[in-house]
Structures are given as structure tokens and as C-alpha cells.
Design an enzyme around this catalytic site. Sequence first.
Site, mmCIF file in Angstrom:
data_model
loop_
_atom_site.group_PDB
_atom_site.id
_atom_site.type_symbol
_atom_site.label_atom_id
_atom_site.label_comp_id
_atom_site.label_asym_id
_atom_site.label_seq_id
_atom_site.Cartn_x
_atom_site.Cartn_y
_atom_site.Cartn_z
ATOM 1 N N GLU A 61 0.831 -1.200 0.000
ATOM 2 C CA GLU A 61 0.000 0.000 0.000
ATOM 3 C C GLU A 61 0.869 1.256 0.000
ATOM 4 O O GLU A 61 0.572 2.241 -0.698
ATOM 5 C CB GLU A 61 -0.923 0.013 1.226
ATOM 6 N N ARG A 267 9.670 -11.337 -0.103
ATOM 7 C CA ARG A 267 8.874 -10.167 0.289
ATOM 8 C C ARG A 267 9.380 -9.584 1.595
ATOM 9 O O ARG A 267 9.378 -8.367 1.790
ATOM 10 C CB ARG A 267 7.402 -10.581 0.415
ATOM 11 N N PRO A 334 1.676 -6.801 -10.335
ATOM 12 C CA PRO A 334 2.405 -7.297 -11.507
ATOM 13 C C PRO A 334 2.851 -6.185 -12.436
ATOM 14 O O PRO A 334 3.731 -6.401 -13.278
ATOM 15 C CB PRO A 334 1.377 -8.208 -12.188
#
Length: 435
Positions: A61, A267, A334
Site C-alpha cells: 500500500e 517479500r 504485476p
Amino acid sequence: MLRLLYRVTTWSLEPLAIVYLERRRKRGKEDARRFRERRGVPGAARPQAPLLWLHAASVGEATAMLALIERLLQARPALEILVTTGTVTSAHLLEGRLPPRARHQFVPVDLPRWVARFLDHWRPDLALWVESELWPNLILGTHARGIPMVLVNGRLSAGSYARWQKWPGLIGPILGTFSLCLAQDEEQARRFRRLGAREVGTVGDLKAAAASLPVDRAQLKALSRQIKTRPLWLAASTHAGEEEIAARVHHQVAADHPGLLTIIVPRHPARGDAIHAMLAARGLRVARRRSSEPITDQTDVYLADTMGELGLFYSLAEIAFVGGSLVAKGGHNPFEAARLHCAVLHGPNIGNCSGMTGELDAAAAAETVFDAGGLARAVSTLLGDRPLRDKRAAAGKRVAAASLEVLDAVLMRLAPWLDRLAPLERRADPSRLRA
């Protein structure tokens, strides 16, 4: 009444929260700054200017909002911005990418005294909440002070929506405090309306308009010299379980493409030690970026366990699997890969970015894989077919470029509040920012 209910039910939790944060700090999972700021203690002085507060939950975000932040500050020179997130990873990323006149602070834990301390100090003039992290005390406390709030890029998963439907008396008044909810798509807009949001609009997914990831050109050249002409592919933004899949893919694809190099960018870089141990146990020779280990001709896997360098690795690899999609994490953006000329592969779990992946799939710019075998076949095919690889990458860049208009639409909807705070710079092109 609802605000009083939340305050009463959470007031007694403060001692437990302090114990929890203190234990994390002693275990090295909380630094002193985060420990203070999570209790609402300010980390900097409030600027003497109109202040926009933007809250984003975590890395995805926060990254998506960088383009919005840059446009706001460029067009409105009187404006200052405060960005809050809750994770250390997002804080590290933002500290290296936030422009001047924007600063980061950890969001306070949603307890009455800590929320009040935060709001007393920062006194924002406008609050933007990103997606769906709805903290009751913080939202209701902000509303009680007369601070207008807008929910941008609003999204509720099917599970969250189903749970909130059982408690309409709790979620309705919270959503009703927002002057405007900008949902990602029409289905999301319907969910917010049914749960009690007053004014709901749809302008598209702001993540689709996120700025291209930064690329260190000197590092790109250095790594390219180390890799030489070896075939390579990238597993990006991976979660637990996906690194194991990447290891199996490497073994399968290397049989047909000798000299294969697999790059893994987890990540959460803090998992680097565990990932390294797993890869080594599978007989793979690993070089770690965190340890500044070079890529040699013998390296099987380059573990890029650092922060803020994903753009570098998308630029190196023309084939990118975007993680969080072969496990139940909802996938990641993506378009970040597409903008840097990658042929995109992803799994079926794409709830966080279904619109973007759908557009790429429709343009034959991306491919869905369902397991390690499917991913291995897709990587092998792309490695052996450069025209196909280039065709998909070019199609992806076109799709991603067309999405930039979403940012203009969001800025137009925010203009009524922004114009009262900080006028547009006259030299800016108003046609790009306002209707």
C-alpha cells in the site's frame, strides 16, 4: 456512543500492549523509535503548514502511494505530508523513497491514550486511508476532531466483507465517518455501500498507477557483468512456500538450460537466513546480497535479501514470477514487473491485484501457473523463445502505461479538500490534476 464503546473496551489493554512491544524490542523485533511511535510519541515536530496524513498498512500500500505523494507535493508547494505504516519493512522502504516535505511515522496502536497523543501532536488537516485497515479508535477519534477523511483504493476481501456483514452496527458507523470512499472497482464499491459508506466512487486501482520502481544503474551494470550471458529468471516478492517452489523449478529448468541462474527476492528480507538454509539443504549453491557475496559461474541461486532493490532485479531478469500468488497471500503488483520489461508469470491467488493481472492476461502479457511443474514449464518455454518473451514484455508495458490515468482521476476527486488546504501551483498543468 460507538466511540465510547471502543474506548471503554480497549482502555484496559494498554498494559498488555506495553508488555508485548517491550518483549519484541528486547528480541530485536522492535527498535526504540518504533517502540515510542507505536505508543503515539511523536518522532518529529509538526510542520507549520497544512498537513495531509496518509495511512497505509504496509509495503504494498505504501509503495502504491508514492506516485500520489509526489504529484501532490509537486503541484501544491504549501502542502506537507505525514505517512504512517505499521511495519518495519515499509518504514525502511519509505525512508529511502519519500520526497522532501514528506515524513514517516509508525501508526499508533489503536488504544485511546496513544491515539489521542498522536492526534494531539500531528493535528492533520486531511486524512487519507489506504485500502481497508480500519482502526476504530483512530478513525472515530480523527472524525471527532472534525478532520475530514477519505478512503482511497478501498478494498475488502470476500472474507472480510462476509465477517463485517454479521456486525453492521459496528462497521457502518466507522465507514460513515469517511467523506468519500474511492473503491478499486464496482464490486468493491457495492461492498462499501452495503456496509454503510455514505458516498462511494470508483476510479480504478491506484496500485496500477504506481511509479516505476527505482533502479541503481551502477549496480545493474555490476551484476550484469557477473551474470554474463547466463539464462536467468526471477522469483519476486516471495512468501514462505514459494521459495521451495523456486528451488524445485531451478532443478527442473536447469536440466534443459545449463548455467541457469535463479534470483529470489523475498517479500520479507528478514527471512533470509531461513531461506538460505532451505536452499543449501537442497544442494543449491547460494550467493546472498545481504552479505555482498558475488555471483560466480558456480552460483545457482542469488538470494536478494535486501530492501528496496526489486526494481534492480526486474531490470536484470526478463522473466519474472510475481509471488504471493502460489500461496494464499493474494498476490502482488504485476505492473511493477511489466513496467520494467518482464514477461510476467503468476499463480491463481491474485485477490489483491485481480484487475491488473486480468488486464495483463487479456493482453497475452502474463501467464497463470498453478504449481511448481507449471512454473517450470513456463520458465523453460520463455527461456527458449526470445520472440515470445519480447512480445509478452512489450504487451505488458503497454497495459501498464495505460493505467496511469487512475492517478489523475484520484487527484480530481480529492481536489475539493486539497484546494481548501493548499492551492495548486500555477505552473502546474491543471488539466492533469483537476476536471
